[in-house]
Design an enzyme around this catalytic site. Structure first.
Site, PDB file in Angstrom:
ATOM      1  N   SER A 163       0.834  -1.205   0.000  1.00 43.37           N
ATOM      2  CA  SER A 163       0.000   0.000   0.000  1.00 43.37           C
ATOM      3  C   SER A 163       0.865   1.250   0.000  1.00 43.37           C
ATOM      4  CB  SER A 163      -0.896   0.026   1.239  1.00 43.37           C
ATOM      5  OG  SER A 163      -1.622  -1.158   1.362  1.00 43.37           O
TER       6      SER A 163
HETATM    7  N1  SAH Z   1      -0.253  -5.080   4.065  1.00 43.46           N
HETATM    8  C1  SAH Z   1       0.554  -5.388   2.910  1.00 43.46           C
HETATM    9  C2  SAH Z   1      -0.133  -5.064   1.604  1.00 43.46           C
HETATM   10  C3  SAH Z   1      -1.037  -6.109   1.270  1.00 43.46           C
HETATM   11  S1  SAH Z   1      -1.818  -6.247  -0.285  1.00 43.46           S
HETATM   12  C4  SAH Z   1       1.893  -4.719   2.948  1.00 43.46           C
HETATM   13  O1  SAH Z   1       2.154  -3.923   3.862  1.00 43.46           O
HETATM   14  O2  SAH Z   1       2.718  -4.996   2.074  1.00 43.46           O
HETATM   15  C5  SAH Z   1      -3.081  -7.359   0.255  1.00 43.46           C
HETATM   16  C6  SAH Z   1      -2.620  -8.740   0.643  1.00 43.46           C
HETATM   17  O3  SAH Z   1      -3.755  -9.450   1.121  1.00 43.46           O
HETATM   18  C7  SAH Z   1      -2.079  -9.555  -0.525  1.00 43.46           C
HETATM   19  O4  SAH Z   1      -0.797  -9.996  -0.236  1.00 43.46           O
HETATM   20  C8  SAH Z   1      -3.073 -10.706  -0.641  1.00 43.46           C
HETATM   21  O5  SAH Z   1      -2.481 -11.904  -1.045  1.00 43.46           O
HETATM   22  C9  SAH Z   1      -3.614 -10.795   0.771  1.00 43.46           C
HETATM   23  N2  SAH Z   1      -4.910 -11.463   0.926  1.00 43.46           N
HETATM   24  C10 SAH Z   1      -5.984 -11.384   0.106  1.00 43.46           C
HETATM   25  N3  SAH Z   1      -6.992 -12.148   0.578  1.00 43.46           N
HETATM   26  C11 SAH Z   1      -6.546 -12.700   1.744  1.00 43.46           C
HETATM   27  C12 SAH Z   1      -7.125 -13.601   2.699  1.00 43.46           C
HETATM   28  N4  SAH Z   1      -8.355 -14.105   2.563  1.00 43.46           N
HETATM   29  N5  SAH Z   1      -6.377 -13.957   3.768  1.00 43.46           N
HETATM   30  C13 SAH Z   1      -5.115 -13.495   3.924  1.00 43.46           C
HETATM   31  N6  SAH Z   1      -4.523 -12.664   3.048  1.00 43.46           N
HETATM   32  C14 SAH Z   1      -5.222 -12.267   1.970  1.00 43.46           C
END
Ligand code: SAH
Length: 253
Positions: free
Chosen positions: A103
């Site tokens: 993000s």
């Molecule tokens: N917080 C992260 C950015 C994440 S992008 C950072 O600081 O880099 C969103 C993430 O959520 C992705 O890696 C995706 O794979 C994950 N995601 C999506 N659905 C999910 C679920 N049901 N459970 C766990 N992770 C999930």
């Protein structure tokens, strides 16, 4: 007449020694230049990070001292793929592989600030991704639990966080829809992927007095960044903070 070949030999030897020496200094010189160029070419990351905090956070509405301190400290460039390092402190989100993104710094700060954390809080994050948001949380609270559904991302993040010395973060690979029942309840929950609706298990795992931030809305569209508060009597209060775009919250299978 016998001494001549010896002399010749000696001078030849001397010449080749000198050549070798020159070659060696040439090589050392080249190496030195390479190292210097490497240092020169490397952006001043700490300085870029201070500027990011001033220009992207303080100039907007991030005012919480502890949040600003955390973003001034966490080396964001170590959470992005090497080819994006130079852009790590710029405004937009960046790709981290597997079709996912880290993000934008402002969104990380805004969501963190919205959680109104205190040091003793136990926090759950859904969507570990690069681990950056988890590291920011770990600067603010005692314990962070983070769940990632994409195995290679979760594994890389766990390794990275360990290498950086974050001992108060636990990474788990599974579908975050189910939360982390054995560690519940949580004082704060942050979901960093866009959901279509509030996952009920997460609402259940929120402590009384707890806060959750989560982007909610239709698939692929603009979603609502929701702040959900569970009051002492268990009543839920829902507030819309701003329109946002996030990669989708996916489910197993
Ligand atoms: N917080 C992260 C950015 C994440 S992008 C950072 O600081 O880099 C969103 C993430 O959520 C992705 O890696 C995706 O794979 C994950 N995601 C999506 N659905 C999910 C679920 N049901 N459970 C766990 N992770 C999930």
């Amino acid at each position: 007449s016998r001494s001549l070949p010896v002399q010749q030999d000696f001078s030849r030897c001397f010449v080749s020694l000198r050549k070798a020496f020159e070659m060696k200094s040439l090589i050392s010189l080249a190496l030195c230049l390479g190292v210097l160029k490497g240092l020169w070419g490397q952006p001043d990351f700490p300085q870029l990070r201070q500027r990011m905090v001033r220009e992207q956070l303080q100039s907007r509405d991030i005012v919480e001292g502890s949040v600003l301190r955390a973003l001034r400290k966490v080396p964001r460039h170590l959470f992005v793929p090497e080819k994006y390092r130079a852009e790590a402190y710029s405004d937009p989100p960046l790709p981290i592989g597997e079709g996912q993104t880290i993000s934008q710094p402002y969104m990380v700060a805004f969501m963190t600030q919205a959680l109104r954390l205190k040091g003793s809080d136990k926090v759950l994050e859904i969507g570990t991704g690069s681990g950056y948001q988890a590291a920011v949380l770990a600067e603010l609270v005692d314990s962070v639990y983070t769940i990632e559904i994409v195995e290679p991302l979760g594994e890389a993040a766990a390794k990275r966080l360990q290498a950086l010395g974050y001992e108060n973060i636990q990474v788990r690979i599974w579908d975050g829809y189910h939360g982390w029942p054995r560690q519940a309840p949580f004082d704060a929950i942050i979901v960093t992927a866009g959901a279509e609706a509030l996952p009920q298990p997460l609402v259940d795992q929120l402590a009384e007095g707890g806060r959750m931030v989560i982007p909610v809305g239709p698939h692929q569209g603009v979603r609502d960044l929701v702040l959900l508060r569970k009051k002492r009597n268990g009543k839920l209060v829902r507030e819309s903070l701003m329109p946002v775009r996030f990669v989708p919250f996916t489910r197993e299978n």
